[in-house]
Design an enzyme around this catalytic site. Structure first.
Site, short mmCIF file in Angstrom:
data_model
loop_
_atom_site.label_atom_id
_atom_site.label_comp_id
_atom_site.label_asym_id
_atom_site.label_seq_id
_atom_site.Cartn_x
_atom_site.Cartn_y
_atom_site.Cartn_z
N LYS A 281 0.84 -1.20 0.00
CA LYS A 281 0.00 0.00 0.00
C LYS A 281 0.87 1.25 0.00
CE LYS A 281 -4.04 -1.75 2.53
NZ LYS A 281 -5.02 -1.54 1.44
N ARG A 355 -10.49 -11.36 1.66
CA ARG A 355 -11.30 -12.44 1.10
C ARG A 355 -10.56 -13.77 1.16
NH1 ARG A 355 -11.59 -9.06 -4.40
NH2 ARG A 355 -11.25 -7.43 -2.85
N1 BES Z 1 -8.31 -3.68 4.23
C1 BES Z 1 -8.36 -3.28 2.88
C2 BES Z 1 -9.63 -2.48 2.56
C3 BES Z 1 -9.63 -1.05 3.01
C4 BES Z 1 -8.86 -0.11 2.39
C5 BES Z 1 -10.49 -0.66 4.01
C6 BES Z 1 -8.92 1.21 2.78
C7 BES Z 1 -10.57 0.66 4.39
C8 BES Z 1 -9.77 1.60 3.78
C9 BES Z 1 -8.35 -4.50 1.97
O1 BES Z 1 -7.59 -5.56 2.40
C10 BES Z 1 -7.77 -4.04 0.67
O2 BES Z 1 -6.64 -3.69 0.65
N2 BES Z 1 -8.58 -4.05 -0.38
C11 BES Z 1 -8.16 -3.60 -1.65
C12 BES Z 1 -8.72 -4.52 -2.70
C13 BES Z 1 -8.18 -4.30 -4.07
C14 BES Z 1 -6.71 -4.70 -4.11
C15 BES Z 1 -8.97 -5.09 -5.05
C16 BES Z 1 -8.67 -2.18 -1.84
O3 BES Z 1 -9.78 -1.88 -1.42
O4 BES Z 1 -7.93 -1.37 -2.38
MN MN Z 2 -5.55 -5.36 1.77
#
Ligand code: BES
Ligand code: MN
Ligand code: ZN
Length: 499
Positions: A281, A355
Protein backbone atom coordinates in the site's frame (compact mmCIF):
# COMPACT_ATOMS: atom_id res chain seq x y z
CA UNK A 1 -19.81 1.72 34.09
CA UNK A 2 -23.40 0.52 34.10
CA UNK A 3 -26.31 2.95 33.78
CA UNK A 4 -29.20 2.50 36.19
CA UNK A 5 -32.88 3.22 36.16
CA UNK A 6 -34.46 4.84 39.23
CA UNK A 7 -37.17 7.26 40.19
CA UNK A 8 -35.78 10.35 41.91
CA UNK A 9 -37.15 13.81 42.62
CA UNK A 10 -35.36 16.18 40.26
CA UNK A 11 -35.75 19.12 42.66
CA UNK A 12 -34.04 17.45 45.59
CA UNK A 13 -31.69 14.92 43.98
CA UNK A 14 -28.07 15.52 44.98
CA UNK A 15 -26.40 14.68 41.71
CA UNK A 16 -23.36 16.28 40.07
CA UNK A 17 -25.30 16.94 36.90
CA UNK A 18 -29.01 16.95 36.23
CA UNK A 19 -30.00 16.67 32.56
CA UNK A 20 -33.40 17.97 31.47
CA UNK A 21 -34.89 18.04 27.98
CA UNK A 22 -36.52 21.31 26.95
CA UNK A 23 -39.16 21.59 24.24
CA UNK A 24 -39.00 24.52 21.88
CA UNK A 25 -42.60 25.36 22.61
CA UNK A 26 -45.73 23.76 24.01
CA UNK A 27 -45.95 21.48 27.01
CA UNK A 28 -42.75 20.84 28.89
CA UNK A 29 -41.99 17.46 30.45
CA UNK A 30 -42.97 16.70 34.07
CA UNK A 31 -39.37 17.14 35.21
CA UNK A 32 -38.99 20.46 33.40
CA UNK A 33 -42.19 21.69 35.04
CA UNK A 34 -40.91 20.63 38.44
CA UNK A 35 -37.66 22.49 37.86
CA UNK A 36 -39.62 25.58 36.85
CA UNK A 37 -41.34 25.48 40.22
CA UNK A 38 -38.25 24.85 42.35
CA UNK A 39 -35.94 27.13 40.38
CA UNK A 40 -38.24 30.07 40.01
CA UNK A 41 -39.17 29.92 36.33
CA UNK A 42 -35.56 29.45 35.23
CA UNK A 43 -36.32 27.74 31.93
CA UNK A 44 -38.90 30.30 30.79
CA UNK A 45 -36.58 33.16 31.65
CA UNK A 46 -33.73 31.54 29.68
CA UNK A 47 -36.05 31.14 26.70
CA UNK A 48 -37.16 34.78 27.06
CA UNK A 49 -33.57 36.06 27.29
CA UNK A 50 -32.65 34.10 24.18
CA UNK A 51 -30.08 31.97 26.02
CA UNK A 52 -32.04 28.79 25.30
CA UNK A 53 -34.33 28.22 22.35
CA UNK A 54 -35.10 24.56 22.76
CA UNK A 55 -34.00 23.59 19.26
CA UNK A 56 -32.71 20.02 19.08
CA UNK A 57 -29.11 19.79 20.20
CA UNK A 58 -28.90 23.28 21.73
CA UNK A 59 -27.89 23.36 25.38
CA UNK A 60 -27.20 25.53 28.41
CA UNK A 61 -25.07 24.42 31.33
CA UNK A 62 -25.93 26.14 34.61
CA UNK A 63 -23.53 25.65 37.52
CA UNK A 64 -24.96 25.71 41.05
CA UNK A 65 -28.59 26.25 39.99
CA UNK A 66 -30.63 28.05 42.63
CA UNK A 67 -33.46 26.12 44.22
CA UNK A 68 -32.06 22.71 43.21
CA UNK A 69 -29.78 20.27 45.00
CA UNK A 70 -27.91 19.32 41.81
CA UNK A 71 -24.40 20.75 41.34
CA UNK A 72 -25.13 21.48 37.69
CA UNK A 73 -28.18 21.71 35.52
CA UNK A 74 -27.76 20.77 31.86
CA UNK A 75 -30.72 21.92 29.80
CA UNK A 76 -30.86 20.32 26.36
CA UNK A 77 -33.17 21.35 23.56
CA UNK A 78 -35.20 18.59 21.92
CA UNK A 79 -36.96 20.66 19.26
CA UNK A 80 -40.58 21.33 18.41
CA UNK A 81 -42.09 17.88 17.82
CA UNK A 82 -39.17 15.63 18.62
CA UNK A 83 -38.47 12.74 16.25
CA UNK A 84 -35.87 9.98 16.60
CA UNK A 85 -33.11 12.15 15.10
CA UNK A 86 -33.92 15.00 17.50
CA UNK A 87 -33.73 12.72 20.51
CA UNK A 88 -30.51 11.17 19.23
CA UNK A 89 -28.96 14.62 18.68
CA UNK A 90 -30.10 15.90 22.05
CA UNK A 91 -28.84 12.75 23.80
CA UNK A 92 -25.49 12.98 22.02
CA UNK A 93 -24.97 16.66 22.84
CA UNK A 94 -26.06 16.12 26.45
CA UNK A 95 -23.70 13.19 26.87
CA UNK A 96 -20.75 15.04 25.36
CA UNK A 97 -21.30 18.10 27.52
CA UNK A 98 -21.78 15.92 30.58
CA UNK A 99 -18.45 14.23 29.97
CA UNK A 100 -16.71 17.61 29.69
CA UNK A 101 -17.76 18.49 33.25
CA UNK A 102 -16.00 16.95 36.25
CA UNK A 103 -19.24 15.20 37.20
CA UNK A 104 -18.93 11.80 38.83
CA UNK A 105 -22.67 11.25 39.04
CA UNK A 106 -25.53 12.30 36.77
CA UNK A 107 -29.29 12.01 36.54
CA UNK A 108 -30.94 12.28 33.14
CA UNK A 109 -34.63 12.96 32.59
CA UNK A 110 -34.30 12.93 28.78
CA UNK A 111 -36.27 9.70 28.39
CA UNK A 112 -39.39 11.59 29.51
CA UNK A 113 -39.51 13.37 26.19
CA UNK A 114 -42.11 11.69 24.03
CA UNK A 115 -40.91 11.00 20.53
CA UNK A 116 -42.87 10.00 17.47
CA UNK A 117 -42.17 6.31 16.68
CA UNK A 118 -39.95 5.64 19.70
CA UNK A 119 -41.23 3.76 22.71
CA UNK A 120 -39.68 4.19 26.14
CA UNK A 121 -37.44 1.17 25.61
CA UNK A 122 -35.88 2.63 22.46
CA UNK A 123 -35.54 6.06 24.11
CA UNK A 124 -33.71 4.63 27.10
CA UNK A 125 -31.47 2.62 24.81
CA UNK A 126 -30.56 5.64 22.68
CA UNK A 127 -29.89 7.87 25.69
CA UNK A 128 -27.86 5.17 27.44
CA UNK A 129 -25.76 4.38 24.40
CA UNK A 130 -25.07 8.09 23.85
CA UNK A 131 -23.65 8.37 27.37
CA UNK A 132 -21.47 5.28 27.00
CA UNK A 133 -20.27 6.51 23.61
CA UNK A 134 -19.37 9.98 24.87
CA UNK A 135 -17.59 8.57 27.89
CA UNK A 136 -15.30 6.25 25.96
CA UNK A 137 -11.63 7.24 25.67
CA UNK A 138 -8.70 5.14 24.56
CA UNK A 139 -6.25 5.81 27.38
CA UNK A 140 -4.52 2.51 28.04
CA UNK A 141 -1.31 3.53 26.29
CA UNK A 142 -1.03 7.05 27.76
CA UNK A 143 1.46 7.57 30.57
CA UNK A 144 0.97 11.30 31.13
CA UNK A 145 -1.65 12.73 33.44
CA UNK A 146 -4.04 15.54 32.51
CA UNK A 147 -6.70 16.12 29.90
CA UNK A 148 -5.00 14.50 26.92
CA UNK A 149 -3.49 11.77 29.09
CA UNK A 150 -4.64 8.91 31.23
CA UNK A 151 -7.06 11.00 33.24
CA UNK A 152 -8.57 12.28 29.98
CA UNK A 153 -11.08 9.57 30.85
CA UNK A 154 -14.27 11.24 32.07
CA UNK A 155 -14.78 10.97 35.84
CA UNK A 156 -18.34 9.84 35.28
CA UNK A 157 -19.08 6.73 37.33
CA UNK A 158 -22.80 6.73 38.21
CA UNK A 159 -25.56 7.58 35.78
CA UNK A 160 -29.23 7.26 36.52
CA UNK A 161 -31.99 7.51 33.97
CA UNK A 162 -35.20 8.74 35.45
CA UNK A 163 -37.75 5.95 35.55
CA UNK A 164 -41.07 6.74 33.88
CA UNK A 165 -44.45 5.77 35.36
CA UNK A 166 -44.74 2.25 36.75
CA UNK A 167 -46.56 0.85 33.70
CA UNK A 168 -43.62 1.60 31.46
CA UNK A 169 -40.81 0.79 33.82
CA UNK A 170 -40.30 -2.79 32.60
CA UNK A 171 -39.79 -1.50 29.07
CA UNK A 172 -37.50 1.26 30.31
CA UNK A 173 -35.49 -1.28 32.25
CA UNK A 174 -35.13 -3.43 29.15
CA UNK A 175 -33.90 -0.37 27.21
CA UNK A 176 -31.28 0.48 29.82
CA UNK A 177 -30.17 -3.14 29.93
CA UNK A 178 -29.76 -3.19 26.16
CA UNK A 179 -27.81 0.07 26.24
CA UNK A 180 -25.43 -1.34 28.84
CA UNK A 181 -24.91 -4.64 27.05
CA UNK A 182 -24.55 -3.15 23.57
CA UNK A 183 -22.11 -0.59 24.94
CA UNK A 184 -20.02 -3.31 26.61
CA UNK A 185 -19.72 -4.87 23.18
CA UNK A 186 -19.08 -1.56 21.44
CA UNK A 187 -16.42 -0.58 23.97
CA UNK A 188 -14.63 -3.91 23.59
CA UNK A 189 -14.70 -3.54 19.81
CA UNK A 190 -13.38 0.04 20.10
CA UNK A 191 -10.61 -0.95 22.48
CA UNK A 192 -9.39 -3.83 20.28
CA UNK A 193 -9.68 -1.67 17.17
CA UNK A 194 -7.70 1.24 18.58
CA UNK A 195 -4.80 -0.92 19.74
CA UNK A 196 -1.83 -0.71 17.38
CA UNK A 197 -0.65 -3.59 15.23
CA UNK A 198 2.47 -4.23 17.30
CA UNK A 199 0.33 -4.97 20.36
CA UNK A 200 -2.89 -6.30 18.85
CA UNK A 201 -1.44 -9.26 16.93
CA UNK A 202 -3.32 -12.46 16.07
CA UNK A 203 -1.84 -13.99 19.23
CA UNK A 204 -3.10 -11.04 21.29
CA UNK A 205 -6.61 -11.38 19.83
CA UNK A 206 -6.58 -15.08 20.65
CA UNK A 207 -5.62 -14.30 24.27
CA UNK A 208 -8.40 -11.71 24.50
CA UNK A 209 -10.85 -14.30 23.19
CA UNK A 210 -9.78 -16.76 25.89
CA UNK A 211 -10.52 -14.12 28.55
CA UNK A 212 -14.17 -14.24 27.45
CA UNK A 213 -14.41 -17.78 28.84
CA UNK A 214 -14.22 -16.52 32.42
CA UNK A 215 -15.77 -13.08 31.96
CA UNK A 216 -18.73 -14.08 29.78
CA UNK A 217 -19.01 -17.86 29.88
CA UNK A 218 -18.11 -18.37 26.22
CA UNK A 219 -16.55 -21.53 24.88
CA UNK A 220 -13.34 -20.61 23.07
CA UNK A 221 -11.04 -22.62 20.85
CA UNK A 222 -7.99 -21.29 19.02
CA UNK A 223 -6.43 -23.14 16.11
CA UNK A 224 -2.73 -22.63 15.39
CA UNK A 225 -1.13 -22.78 11.94
CA UNK A 226 -0.42 -26.49 12.24
CA UNK A 227 -4.09 -27.21 12.86
CA UNK A 228 -5.08 -24.88 10.02
CA UNK A 229 -2.73 -26.78 7.76
CA UNK A 230 -4.37 -30.04 8.76
CA UNK A 231 -7.71 -28.50 7.77
CA UNK A 232 -6.16 -27.46 4.42
CA UNK A 233 -6.76 -23.72 4.94
CA UNK A 234 -4.30 -22.96 2.17
CA UNK A 235 -5.73 -19.58 1.31
CA UNK A 236 -5.61 -18.18 4.85
CA UNK A 237 -2.15 -19.63 5.46
CA UNK A 238 -0.82 -18.09 2.25
CA UNK A 239 -1.57 -14.63 3.63
CA UNK A 240 0.03 -15.43 6.97
CA UNK A 241 3.23 -16.64 5.27
CA UNK A 242 4.09 -13.01 4.53
CA UNK A 243 4.46 -12.17 8.21
CA UNK A 244 6.43 -13.34 11.24
CA UNK A 245 3.42 -13.33 13.53
CA UNK A 246 1.66 -16.68 13.40
CA UNK A 247 -1.97 -16.69 12.29
CA UNK A 248 -4.69 -17.69 14.74
CA UNK A 249 -8.11 -19.08 13.96
CA UNK A 250 -10.39 -18.03 16.80
CA UNK A 251 -13.68 -19.81 17.49
CA UNK A 252 -15.99 -18.51 20.21
CA UNK A 253 -19.30 -20.12 21.10
CA UNK A 254 -22.18 -18.68 23.08
CA UNK A 255 -24.78 -21.24 24.08
CA UNK A 256 -27.97 -19.47 25.09
CA UNK A 257 -30.39 -21.57 23.07
CA UNK A 258 -31.40 -25.20 23.22
CA UNK A 259 -28.80 -27.79 22.48
CA UNK A 260 -29.03 -28.59 18.80
CA UNK A 261 -30.59 -25.26 17.83
CA UNK A 262 -28.88 -24.13 14.63
CA UNK A 263 -26.57 -21.24 15.55
CA UNK A 264 -26.10 -17.86 13.98
CA UNK A 265 -22.47 -17.77 12.83
CA UNK A 266 -20.62 -14.46 12.75
CA UNK A 267 -17.36 -14.45 10.81
CA UNK A 268 -15.13 -11.39 11.32
CA UNK A 269 -12.01 -10.36 9.41
CA UNK A 270 -9.21 -10.19 11.96
CA UNK A 271 -6.37 -8.77 9.86
CA UNK A 272 -4.31 -7.10 12.59
CA UNK A 273 -2.24 -5.05 10.15
CA UNK A 274 -2.66 -4.74 6.41
CA UNK A 275 0.39 -3.34 4.63
CA UNK A 276 -0.86 -4.87 1.39
CA UNK A 277 1.83 -7.55 1.16
CA UNK A 278 3.97 -7.53 -2.00
CA UNK A 279 1.26 -5.34 -3.59
CA UNK A 280 2.36 -2.80 -0.96
CA UNK A 281 0.00 0.00 0.00
CA UNK A 282 1.07 3.64 -0.32
CA UNK A 283 2.39 5.24 2.89
CA UNK A 284 -0.35 7.84 3.42
CA UNK A 285 -2.65 6.85 6.28
CA UNK A 286 -1.29 3.32 6.27
CA UNK A 287 -1.42 3.42 10.09
CA UNK A 288 -5.19 3.13 9.75
CA UNK A 289 -4.73 -0.41 8.51
CA UNK A 290 -4.42 -1.41 12.17
CA UNK A 291 -8.22 -1.17 11.98
CA UNK A 292 -8.34 -4.05 9.51
CA UNK A 293 -9.37 -6.37 12.35
CA UNK A 294 -12.50 -4.38 13.21
CA UNK A 295 -14.79 -7.02 11.68
CA UNK A 296 -13.26 -9.54 14.08
CA UNK A 297 -13.55 -7.06 16.94
CA UNK A 298 -17.25 -6.60 16.18
CA UNK A 299 -17.72 -10.35 16.51
CA UNK A 300 -16.12 -10.22 19.97
CA UNK A 301 -18.42 -7.30 20.80
CA UNK A 302 -21.62 -8.94 19.57
CA UNK A 303 -20.88 -12.11 21.56
CA UNK A 304 -20.23 -10.09 24.72
CA UNK A 305 -23.51 -8.22 24.24
CA UNK A 306 -25.42 -11.47 23.60
CA UNK A 307 -23.96 -13.02 26.75
CA UNK A 308 -24.73 -9.96 28.90
CA UNK A 309 -28.31 -10.00 27.63
CA UNK A 310 -28.59 -13.73 28.24
CA UNK A 311 -30.10 -14.14 24.79
CA UNK A 312 -31.89 -17.40 24.18
CA UNK A 313 -30.06 -18.50 21.07
CA UNK A 314 -26.79 -20.07 20.00
CA UNK A 315 -24.11 -17.93 18.39
CA UNK A 316 -20.72 -18.91 17.01
CA UNK A 317 -18.08 -16.28 16.37
CA UNK A 318 -15.22 -17.11 14.01
CA UNK A 319 -12.27 -14.75 13.63
CA UNK A 320 -9.52 -15.72 11.20
CA UNK A 321 -6.59 -13.56 12.24
CA UNK A 322 -3.38 -12.77 10.42
CA UNK A 323 -1.11 -9.92 9.35
CA UNK A 324 -0.55 -8.99 5.70
CA UNK A 325 3.10 -8.01 5.22
CA UNK A 326 5.69 -8.23 2.43
CA UNK A 327 8.09 -10.94 3.65
CA UNK A 328 10.29 -13.01 1.34
CA UNK A 329 7.85 -15.88 1.77
CA UNK A 330 4.82 -13.71 1.08
CA UNK A 331 2.27 -14.32 -1.66
CA UNK A 332 3.37 -12.93 -5.01
CA UNK A 333 1.05 -11.66 -7.75
CA UNK A 334 0.28 -14.65 -9.95
CA UNK A 335 0.62 -17.22 -7.15
CA UNK A 336 -2.13 -19.83 -7.06
CA UNK A 337 -3.32 -21.25 -3.75
CA UNK A 338 -5.82 -23.94 -2.83
CA UNK A 339 -8.53 -23.00 -0.34
CA UNK A 340 -10.06 -25.28 2.27
CA UNK A 341 -13.03 -25.76 -0.07
CA UNK A 342 -10.67 -27.25 -2.65
CA UNK A 343 -11.19 -24.33 -5.03
CA UNK A 344 -8.03 -22.74 -6.44
CA UNK A 345 -7.39 -18.99 -6.39
CA UNK A 346 -5.03 -16.95 -8.51
CA UNK A 347 -3.74 -14.09 -6.36
CA UNK A 348 -3.46 -11.14 -8.74
CA UNK A 349 -3.19 -8.59 -5.94
CA UNK A 350 -1.84 -9.56 -2.54
CA UNK A 351 -3.65 -6.58 -1.01
CA UNK A 352 -6.99 -8.32 -1.60
CA UNK A 353 -6.16 -10.55 1.37
CA UNK A 354 -9.33 -10.18 3.41
CA UNK A 355 -11.30 -12.44 1.10
CA UNK A 356 -8.42 -14.94 1.16
CA UNK A 357 -8.64 -15.41 4.91
CA UNK A 358 -12.45 -15.16 5.01
CA UNK A 359 -13.10 -17.83 2.38
CA UNK A 360 -11.50 -20.53 4.52
CA UNK A 361 -13.38 -19.29 7.60
CA UNK A 362 -16.67 -19.43 5.66
CA UNK A 363 -15.92 -22.98 4.58
CA UNK A 364 -15.15 -23.86 8.21
CA UNK A 365 -18.51 -22.32 9.23
CA UNK A 366 -20.36 -24.98 7.22
CA UNK A 367 -19.75 -27.57 9.93
CA UNK A 368 -22.14 -25.74 12.27
CA UNK A 369 -25.10 -26.18 9.88
CA UNK A 370 -25.87 -22.55 10.68
CA UNK A 371 -29.26 -20.84 10.68
CA UNK A 372 -27.48 -17.87 9.12
CA UNK A 373 -23.92 -16.77 8.47
CA UNK A 374 -22.94 -13.12 8.54
CA UNK A 375 -19.42 -12.05 7.75
CA UNK A 376 -18.16 -8.64 8.79
CA UNK A 377 -15.07 -7.18 7.17
CA UNK A 378 -13.19 -3.98 6.40
CA UNK A 379 -13.01 -5.47 2.95
CA UNK A 380 -12.72 -2.79 0.29
CA UNK A 381 -11.78 0.85 -0.19
CA UNK A 382 -14.32 0.71 -3.02
CA UNK A 383 -17.13 0.36 -0.48
CA UNK A 384 -16.02 3.64 1.11
CA UNK A 385 -16.11 5.28 -2.32
CA UNK A 386 -19.62 3.92 -2.94
CA UNK A 387 -21.28 4.65 0.40
CA UNK A 388 -18.96 6.92 2.37
CA UNK A 389 -19.05 6.69 6.14
CA UNK A 390 -22.75 6.65 7.09
CA UNK A 391 -23.63 3.20 5.80
CA UNK A 392 -22.19 -0.29 5.97
CA UNK A 393 -22.40 -2.15 2.65
CA UNK A 394 -24.76 -5.11 2.80
CA UNK A 395 -24.50 -7.91 0.26
CA UNK A 396 -26.66 -11.01 0.24
CA UNK A 397 -28.30 -13.27 -2.32
CA UNK A 398 -30.94 -13.97 0.35
CA UNK A 399 -33.64 -11.27 0.15
CA UNK A 400 -35.19 -12.21 3.49
CA UNK A 401 -31.93 -12.10 5.38
CA UNK A 402 -30.99 -8.83 3.68
CA UNK A 403 -34.30 -7.21 4.66
CA UNK A 404 -33.89 -8.46 8.22
CA UNK A 405 -30.43 -6.93 8.51
CA UNK A 406 -31.48 -3.61 6.97
CA UNK A 407 -34.30 -3.40 9.50
CA UNK A 408 -31.90 -4.16 12.36
CA UNK A 409 -29.59 -1.40 11.16
CA UNK A 410 -32.48 1.07 11.21
CA UNK A 411 -33.62 -0.02 14.66
CA UNK A 412 -30.10 0.18 16.06
CA UNK A 413 -29.25 3.48 14.31
CA UNK A 414 -26.30 1.59 12.83
CA UNK A 415 -27.43 1.50 9.27
CA UNK A 416 -26.52 -0.63 6.28
CA UNK A 417 -27.42 -0.18 2.62
CA UNK A 418 -27.95 -3.04 0.23
CA UNK A 419 -25.64 -3.46 -2.74
CA UNK A 420 -26.05 -5.89 -5.67
CA UNK A 421 -24.38 -9.27 -5.78
CA UNK A 422 -25.80 -10.49 -9.09
CA UNK A 423 -24.26 -13.37 -11.01
CA UNK A 424 -23.54 -10.94 -13.82
CA UNK A 425 -20.60 -9.66 -11.78
CA UNK A 426 -19.10 -13.11 -11.25
CA UNK A 427 -17.42 -13.16 -14.65
CA UNK A 428 -15.11 -10.38 -13.51
CA UNK A 429 -13.42 -12.92 -11.24
CA UNK A 430 -12.59 -15.43 -13.97
CA UNK A 431 -8.99 -16.59 -14.20
CA UNK A 432 -7.30 -18.40 -17.10
CA UNK A 433 -5.18 -20.42 -14.67
CA UNK A 434 -7.24 -21.12 -11.54
CA UNK A 435 -10.90 -21.50 -10.51
CA UNK A 436 -11.03 -17.77 -9.83
CA UNK A 437 -8.90 -14.68 -9.40
CA UNK A 438 -8.87 -12.78 -6.13
CA UNK A 439 -9.67 -9.42 -7.73
CA UNK A 440 -12.14 -8.32 -10.38
CA UNK A 441 -10.55 -5.34 -12.06
CA UNK A 442 -11.17 -1.61 -11.74
CA UNK A 443 -14.97 -1.48 -11.53
CA UNK A 444 -17.39 -2.46 -8.75
CA UNK A 445 -14.64 -3.41 -6.30
CA UNK A 446 -16.94 -3.84 -3.32
CA UNK A 447 -19.29 -6.03 -5.37
CA UNK A 448 -16.63 -8.31 -6.81
CA UNK A 449 -15.17 -8.80 -3.32
CA UNK A 450 -18.62 -9.91 -2.13
CA UNK A 451 -19.00 -12.11 -5.23
CA UNK A 452 -15.73 -13.80 -4.37
CA UNK A 453 -17.07 -14.68 -0.90
CA UNK A 454 -20.38 -15.81 -2.41
CA UNK A 455 -18.53 -18.63 -4.16
CA UNK A 456 -17.83 -20.16 -0.75
CA UNK A 457 -21.31 -19.78 0.73
CA UNK A 458 -23.61 -21.34 -1.85
CA UNK A 459 -25.08 -23.82 0.64
CA UNK A 460 -25.99 -21.42 3.45
CA UNK A 461 -28.12 -18.39 4.26
CA UNK A 462 -25.39 -15.79 4.12
CA UNK A 463 -24.84 -12.03 4.20
CA UNK A 464 -21.70 -9.95 3.99
CA UNK A 465 -21.20 -6.60 5.72
CA UNK A 466 -18.44 -4.41 4.29
CA UNK A 467 -17.56 -2.05 7.16
CA UNK A 468 -14.55 -0.34 5.54
CA UNK A 469 -16.34 3.02 5.78
CA UNK A 470 -18.04 2.57 9.15
CA UNK A 471 -15.64 0.78 11.52
CA UNK A 472 -13.48 3.79 12.35
CA UNK A 473 -13.20 7.54 11.97
CA UNK A 474 -10.09 8.95 10.37
CA UNK A 475 -8.68 12.45 10.66
CA UNK A 476 -8.79 14.54 13.85
CA UNK A 477 -11.29 12.37 15.70
CA UNK A 478 -9.44 9.20 14.74
CA UNK A 479 -10.82 6.20 16.53
CA UNK A 480 -12.79 3.02 16.29
CA UNK A 481 -16.59 3.42 16.21
CA UNK A 482 -17.52 -0.03 17.49
CA UNK A 483 -19.80 -0.46 14.48
CA UNK A 484 -21.56 -2.69 13.56
CA UNK A 485 -21.91 -4.16 17.07
CA UNK A 486 -25.28 -2.39 17.58
CA UNK A 487 -26.65 -3.81 14.31
CA UNK A 488 -25.39 -7.32 15.02
CA UNK A 489 -26.70 -7.28 18.59
CA UNK A 490 -30.11 -6.14 17.38
CA UNK A 491 -30.09 -9.02 14.90
CA UNK A 492 -29.33 -11.49 17.69
CA UNK A 493 -31.93 -9.96 20.03
CA UNK A 494 -34.60 -10.15 17.33
CA UNK A 495 -33.66 -13.70 16.34
CA UNK A 496 -33.72 -14.81 19.99
CA UNK A 497 -37.17 -13.32 20.55
CA UNK A 498 -38.58 -14.93 17.39
CA UNK A 499 -37.69 -18.40 18.55
N1 BES B 1 -8.31 -3.68 4.23
C1 BES B 1 -8.36 -3.28 2.88
C2 BES B 1 -9.63 -2.48 2.56
C3 BES B 1 -9.63 -1.05 3.01
C4 BES B 1 -8.86 -0.11 2.39
C5 BES B 1 -10.49 -0.66 4.01
C6 BES B 1 -8.92 1.21 2.78
C7 BES B 1 -10.57 0.66 4.39
C8 BES B 1 -9.77 1.60 3.78
C9 BES B 1 -8.35 -4.50 1.97
O1 BES B 1 -7.59 -5.56 2.40
C10 BES B 1 -7.77 -4.04 0.67
O2 BES B 1 -6.64 -3.69 0.65
N2 BES B 1 -8.58 -4.05 -0.38
C11 BES B 1 -8.16 -3.60 -1.65
C12 BES B 1 -8.72 -4.52 -2.70
C13 BES B 1 -8.18 -4.30 -4.07
C14 BES B 1 -6.71 -4.70 -4.11
C15 BES B 1 -8.97 -5.09 -5.05
C16 BES B 1 -8.67 -2.18 -1.84
O3 BES B 1 -9.78 -1.88 -1.42
O4 BES B 1 -7.93 -1.37 -2.38
MN1 MN C 1 -5.55 -5.36 1.77
ZN1 ZN D 1 -7.30 -5.70 4.42
Amino acid sequence: MKIQLASVDVSTTQTDCLIIGVRKSGDQSPSARKIEKSANGLIQSLIKSGDMDGSAGSFVLIPAPQGLKAKRLLLVGVGEKPNADDLFNAATVAARQLCRTPSVSAVSALAEISVADLDIQARCRIIGQAIHNARYRFTQLKTTKGKGGKSGQSALARVTLLSPGSQQSAAAKAGVKEANAISSGVNLAKELGNLPGNICTPTYLAKEAKKLVRSHGLKVKVLDEKQMKALKMGSLLSVSRGSREPAKFIIMEYHGGRQGDAPVVLVGKGLTFDAGGISLKPAAAMDEMKYDMCGGASVFGALVAAAELNLKLNVVGIVPSSENLPDGAANKPGDIVTSMSGKTIEILNTDAEGRLILCDALTYAERYKPAAVIDIATLTGACVVALGHPATGLFSPDDKLAAELLECGDQARDRAWRMPIWNEYQKLLESPFADMANIGGRTAGAVTAACFLARFTTNMSWAHLDIAGTAWNGGGAKGSTGRPVPLLTRFLINRASKR
